[in-house]
Structures are given as C-alpha cells and as structure tokens.
Design an enzyme around this catalytic site. Structure first.
Site, short mmCIF file in Angstrom:
data_model
loop_
_atom_site.label_atom_id
_atom_site.label_comp_id
_atom_site.label_asym_id
_atom_site.label_seq_id
_atom_site.Cartn_x
_atom_site.Cartn_y
_atom_site.Cartn_z
N PRO A 76 0.75 -1.20 -0.05
CG PRO A 76 -0.19 -1.07 2.06
CD PRO A 76 0.54 -2.12 1.06
CG ASN A 77 -0.41 4.26 1.05
OD1 ASN A 77 -1.10 4.93 0.47
ND2 ASN A 77 -0.49 3.94 2.57
NE ARG B 99 0.47 14.10 -2.70
CZ ARG B 99 -0.75 13.63 -2.82
NH1 ARG B 99 -1.15 12.75 -1.79
NH2 ARG B 99 -1.68 13.86 -3.63
CE1 TYR C 184 8.60 5.60 3.29
CE2 TYR C 184 7.24 7.43 3.19
CZ TYR C 184 7.50 6.02 3.84
OH TYR C 184 6.83 5.78 4.91
CG ASN D 120 8.44 -2.04 0.83
OD1 ASN D 120 7.54 -2.02 1.87
ND2 ASN D 120 9.39 -0.93 0.20
CB ALA E 139 1.73 0.44 6.65
CD GLU F 222 10.25 -7.56 6.43
OE1 GLU F 222 10.73 -8.68 6.93
OE2 GLU F 222 10.16 -6.65 6.99
CG HIS G 65 10.96 -2.31 5.00
ND1 HIS G 65 9.53 -2.23 4.78
CD2 HIS G 65 11.14 -3.52 5.65
CE1 HIS G 65 9.01 -3.45 5.18
NE2 HIS G 65 9.84 -3.90 5.96
NE ARG H 103 10.09 5.93 8.98
CZ ARG H 103 9.09 5.88 8.05
NH1 ARG H 103 9.31 4.90 6.93
NH2 ARG H 103 8.27 6.85 7.78
O1 CA2 Z 1 10.58 1.96 3.92
C1 CA2 Z 1 9.52 1.35 3.32
O2 CA2 Z 1 9.97 0.86 2.41
C2 CA2 Z 1 7.83 1.22 4.04
O3 CA2 Z 1 7.71 -0.19 3.72
C3 CA2 Z 1 7.10 2.17 3.73
C4 CA2 Z 1 5.80 2.14 4.03
C5 CA2 Z 1 6.07 2.09 5.65
O4 CA2 Z 1 4.44 2.14 5.98
C6 CA2 Z 1 6.77 1.24 6.14
O5 CA2 Z 1 6.90 1.38 7.71
C7 CA2 Z 1 8.24 1.31 5.50
C8 CA2 Z 1 5.08 3.29 3.60
C9 CA2 Z 1 4.95 3.36 2.24
C10 CA2 Z 1 4.33 4.81 1.87
O6 CA2 Z 1 4.89 5.15 0.85
C11 CA2 Z 1 4.59 6.43 0.21
C12 CA2 Z 1 5.40 7.07 -0.77
C13 CA2 Z 1 5.08 8.50 -1.14
C14 CA2 Z 1 4.21 9.11 -0.45
C15 CA2 Z 1 3.50 8.60 0.67
C16 CA2 Z 1 3.74 7.40 1.03
#
Ligand code: CA2
Length: 147
Positions: free
Chosen positions: A10-11, A18, A23, A74, A77, A98, A100, A107
C-alpha cells in the site's frame, strides 16, 4: 532462468510524488524498471506487481507458487500489521526477501516490528531503491546454493 516476483504494497504507488524527504524522488515505475534490468543482467527475470489491498497481495503470493522461484516483498504498512500476509508467505514456501526503502528500525516504534521477518530469508532496510537490487542479488545467491 530464475523468475522473481517483486511485490509492493500500500501507498508505494505514490513514490516520487509525495514525502520525498522520507521516501526519495524515485517513482515505483523507475524502481521496477531498474529491478527488471538488474535481474536481466543477472540472467533472471523480475516480474513486478503493486496493490493497495491486503487480499490482493495475498492472492498474488498464492499465484506465485509454481510460477516464480522467489519473492521480494515490500509490504508497506502491512509489514507491521498483517499476520495474513505472513501466513501467505510462509504458506507458499517460496524464498522471500523483505525490502524497505527506509530504515524501519530508526523510525517510529510501531515500524520496528515486522510480522514478516520470521518467515523471510532476511530483511534489507534503509538503502532506498537500491534495496531492491540488493534483494535480487541476495535471492539469486540463495537460489544458486539451494539448487
Ligand atoms: O520503508 C519502506 O519501504 C516502508 O515499507 C514504506 C511504508 C511504511 O509504512 C513502512 O513502515 C516502511 C510506507 C509506504 C508509503 O509510501 C509513500 C510514498 C510516497 C508518499 C506517501 C507514502
């Protein structure tokens, strides 16, 4: 030739648009293209999929059985919430790495626990998009010794 499935949760489709301070500026399409090119250079193929839905990700993991040789995940969340994804990875029995983008251990506290960690070969966190390249190398090295 090894076939790898790279799953993003997700996301992660928002990458590059963003929160670049967290990221980065690389888009998911660019990450996927880099992964495909790297796998190809290593004599393997990488197939990439993304979903914002837990059940869809589980279906993709199930469908990988007998089709792909390993998984790179990946889970976004869902990493920190989903026993169902963990059971799917364990259930198909495919080797999994896995990934990230960020160092989840540096974090918020809630990101430090991964439900997936106990059922994967290992975790790569904190290296940004390069993490997927490192995961491909790790998975191919594992597959090379597992055969
Ligand atoms: O660090 C990572 O790759 C995560 O898997 C990214 C997830 C986060 O919930 C994990 O704790 C760590 C979130 C991905 C959200 O990606 C976005 C990218 C651009 C704007 C907003 C969110």
């Amino acid at each position: 030739m090894s076939s790898l499935l790279i799953l993003n949760g997700p996301n992660l489709n928002l990458l590059g648009s963003r929160e670049p301070e967290t990221y980065g500026k690389t888009t998911l399409s660019e990450i996927e293209e880099q992964a495909r090119a790297h796998a190809s250079g290593r004599g393997a193929t990488a197939h990439c999929q993304q979903s914002n839905h837990e059940g869809a990700l589980i279906d993709m993991i199930h469908a990988a059985r007998g089709v792909h040789d390993g998984l790179i995940v990946n889970a976004g969340a869902y990493t920190h919430t989903s026993i169902a994804l963990r059971d799917a990875i364990a259930g198909v029995g495919l080797p999994c790495v896995e990934v990230h983008l960020t160092n989840i251990h540096a974090r918020e506290r809630f990101r430090r626990h991964s439900y997936l960690a106990p059922v994967v070969l290992g975790q790569i966190a904190g290296f940004g998009p390069q993490g997927y390249v490192l995961a491909i190398d790790a998975l191919l090295a594992h597959l090379g010794t597992a055969r």
